[in-house]
Design a protein around this motif. Structure first.
Motif, PDB file in Angstrom:
ATOM      1  N   LYS A  75       0.842  -1.205   0.000  1.00 32.21           N
ATOM      2  CA  LYS A  75       0.000   0.000   0.000  1.00 32.21           C
ATOM      3  C   LYS A  75       0.876   1.254   0.000  1.00 32.21           C
ATOM      4  O   LYS A  75       0.620   2.197  -0.748  1.00 32.21           O
ATOM      5  N   GLU A  76       1.922   1.258   0.835  1.00 34.18           N
ATOM      6  CA  GLU A  76       2.802   2.415   0.901  1.00 34.18           C
ATOM      7  C   GLU A  76       3.571   2.597  -0.406  1.00 34.18           C
ATOM      8  O   GLU A  76       3.776   3.726  -0.845  1.00 34.18           O
ATOM      9  N   LEU A  77       3.965   1.493  -1.035  1.00 33.45           N
ATOM     10  CA  LEU A  77       4.650   1.597  -2.331  1.00 33.45           C
ATOM     11  C   LEU A  77       3.727   2.185  -3.393  1.00 33.45           C
ATOM     12  O   LEU A  77       4.159   3.011  -4.207  1.00 33.45           O
ATOM     13  N   GLN A  78       2.470   1.766  -3.380  1.00 38.37           N
ATOM     14  CA  GLN A  78       1.510   2.330  -4.328  1.00 38.37           C
ATOM     15  C   GLN A  78       1.329   3.822  -4.077  1.00 38.37           C
ATOM     16  O   GLN A  78       1.300   4.623  -5.015  1.00 38.37           O
ATOM     17  N   GLU A  79       1.205   4.183  -2.805  1.00 40.44           N
ATOM     18  CA  GLU A  79       1.036   5.592  -2.454  1.00 40.44           C
ATOM     19  C   GLU A  79       2.283   6.384  -2.847  1.00 40.44           C
ATOM     20  O   GLU A  79       2.193   7.487  -3.385  1.00 40.44           O
ATOM     21  N   ASN A  80       3.446   5.792  -2.613  1.00 34.29           N
ATOM     22  CA  ASN A  80       4.711   6.420  -2.977  1.00 34.29           C
ATOM     23  C   ASN A  80       4.780   6.650  -4.481  1.00 34.29           C
ATOM     24  O   ASN A  80       5.188   7.720  -4.941  1.00 34.29           O
ATOM     25  N   GLU A  81       4.373   5.665  -5.241  1.00 33.28           N
ATOM     26  CA  GLU A  81       4.361   5.773  -6.704  1.00 33.28           C
ATOM     27  C   GLU A  81       3.410   6.884  -7.150  1.00 33.28           C
ATOM     28  O   GLU A  81       3.717   7.658  -8.053  1.00 33.28           O
ATOM     29  N   LYS A  82       2.257   6.975  -6.485  1.00 32.72           N
ATOM     30  CA  LYS A  82       1.287   8.027  -6.811  1.00 32.72           C
ATOM     31  C   LYS A  82       1.903   9.399  -6.556  1.00 32.72           C
ATOM     32  O   LYS A  82       1.791  10.300  -7.393  1.00 32.72           O
ATOM     33  N   ARG A  84       5.107  10.111  -6.452  1.00 29.50           N
ATOM     34  CA  ARG A  84       6.204  10.297  -7.406  1.00 29.50           C
ATOM     35  C   ARG A  84       5.647  10.785  -8.738  1.00 29.50           C
ATOM     36  O   ARG A  84       6.186  11.722  -9.345  1.00 29.50           O
ATOM     37  N   ASP A  85       4.538  10.189  -9.190  1.00 33.33           N
ATOM     38  CA  ASP A  85       3.911  10.623 -10.440  1.00 33.33           C
ATOM     39  C   ASP A  85       3.441  12.074 -10.321  1.00 33.33           C
ATOM     40  O   ASP A  85       3.638  12.871 -11.247  1.00 33.33           O
ATOM     41  N   LYS A  86       2.817  12.414  -9.197  1.00 39.87           N
ATOM     42  CA  LYS A  86       2.336  13.784  -8.982  1.00 39.87           C
ATOM     43  C   LYS A  86       3.519  14.757  -8.959  1.00 39.87           C
ATOM     44  O   LYS A  86       3.449  15.831  -9.563  1.00 39.87           O
ATOM     45  N   TYR A  87       4.614  14.361  -8.295  1.00 39.02           N
ATOM     46  CA  TYR A  87       5.810  15.208  -8.230  1.00 39.02           C
ATOM     47  C   TYR A  87       6.367  15.440  -9.636  1.00 39.02           C
ATOM     48  O   TYR A  87       6.684  16.579 -10.003  1.00 39.02           O
ATOM     49  N   GLU A  89       4.788  15.266 -12.460  1.00 43.82           N
ATOM     50  CA  GLU A  89       3.831  16.105 -13.182  1.00 43.82           C
ATOM     51  C   GLU A  89       4.021  17.576 -12.794  1.00 43.82           C
ATOM     52  O   GLU A  89       4.061  18.456 -13.667  1.00 43.82           O
ATOM     53  N   LEU A  90       4.167  17.834 -11.498  1.00 38.84           N
ATOM     54  CA  LEU A  90       4.378  19.208 -11.041  1.00 38.84           C
ATOM     55  C   LEU A  90       5.706  19.756 -11.552  1.00 38.84           C
ATOM     56  O   LEU A  90       5.798  20.940 -11.905  1.00 38.84           O
ATOM     57  N   ARG A  91       6.728  18.904 -11.592  1.00 37.39           N
ATOM     58  CA  ARG A  91       8.032  19.335 -12.119  1.00 37.39           C
ATOM     59  C   ARG A  91       7.915  19.734 -13.586  1.00 37.39           C
ATOM     60  O   ARG A  91       8.482  20.750 -14.014  1.00 37.39           O
ATOM     61  N   ARG A  92       7.190  18.931 -14.372  1.00 35.50           N
ATOM     62  CA  ARG A  92       6.993  19.264 -15.788  1.00 35.50           C
ATOM     63  C   ARG A  92       6.231  20.576 -15.932  1.00 35.50           C
ATOM     64  O   ARG A  92       6.593  21.437 -16.742  1.00 35.50           O
ATOM     65  N   GLU A  93       5.173  20.739 -15.138  1.00 35.14           N
ATOM     66  CA  GLU A  93       4.403  21.976 -15.186  1.00 35.14           C
ATOM     67  C   GLU A  93       5.269  23.166 -14.814  1.00 35.14           C
ATOM     68  O   GLU A  93       5.208  24.220 -15.459  1.00 35.14           O
ATOM     69  N   PHE A  94       6.094  23.001 -13.780  1.00 34.37           N
ATOM     70  CA  PHE A  94       6.984  24.079 -13.351  1.00 34.37           C
ATOM     71  C   PHE A  94       7.948  24.439 -14.475  1.00 34.37           C
ATOM     72  O   PHE A  94       8.184  25.630 -14.749  1.00 34.37           O
TER      73      PHE A  94
END
Length: 135
Positions: A75-82, A84-87, A89-94
């Motif tokens: 569960k924590e790995l899935q949350e971590n992956e989520k 990481r994906d959000k991070y 995405e934010l990096r690309r937007e930035f």
């Protein structure tokens, strides 16, 4: 007297029939007792077979804890992956916003430079007009 003898014989035959029937019933009862005893022994064997020893219970609890920890880790790995994906995405937007900002700043600098040059040209032109008027 003959009648009494007939009744006595009938009664005796009836008693003997009941004795035979009682014997049969006792035999059936004995067979049922044996079957019951066999089933009880079978049940005791099954109980012993499936009864949990203390070390088995300890291993079971350890296994349960390991499974729970694996589930939590998953569960924590899935949350971590989520995250990481959000991070990412934010990096690309930035990066896009930063590039857009830098592009706009560059355009504004060019416009300011052009305006400065035009203003300096006007000033020089006005200085020439003033110099011509004075002299």
């Amino acid at each position: 007297y003959v009648q009494m003898q007939g009744i006595a014989q009938a009664t005796q035959q009836s008693v003997q029939g009941l004795i035979v029937e009682k014997g049969q019933l006792l035999q059936r009862l004995q067979r049922f007792k044996l079957v019951l005893e066999e089933k009880e022994n079978e049940m005791q064997q099954l109980k012993r077979k499936y009864q949990k020893a203390p070390e088995t219970q300890h291993l079971e609890s350890q296994l349960r804890e390991e499974v729970e920890m694996k589930m939590r880790l998953h569960k924590e790995l899935q949350e971590n992956e989520k995250f990481r994906d959000k991070y990412n995405e934010l990096r690309r937007e930035f990066a896009l916003v930063k590039n857009d900002y830098e592009h706009k700043i560059g355009n504004q600098e060019k416009i300011a430079e052009v305006n400065t040059i035009e203003a300096e040209d006007r000033i020089r032109g006005l200085e020439h007009v003033i110099a011509d008027l004075e002299g």
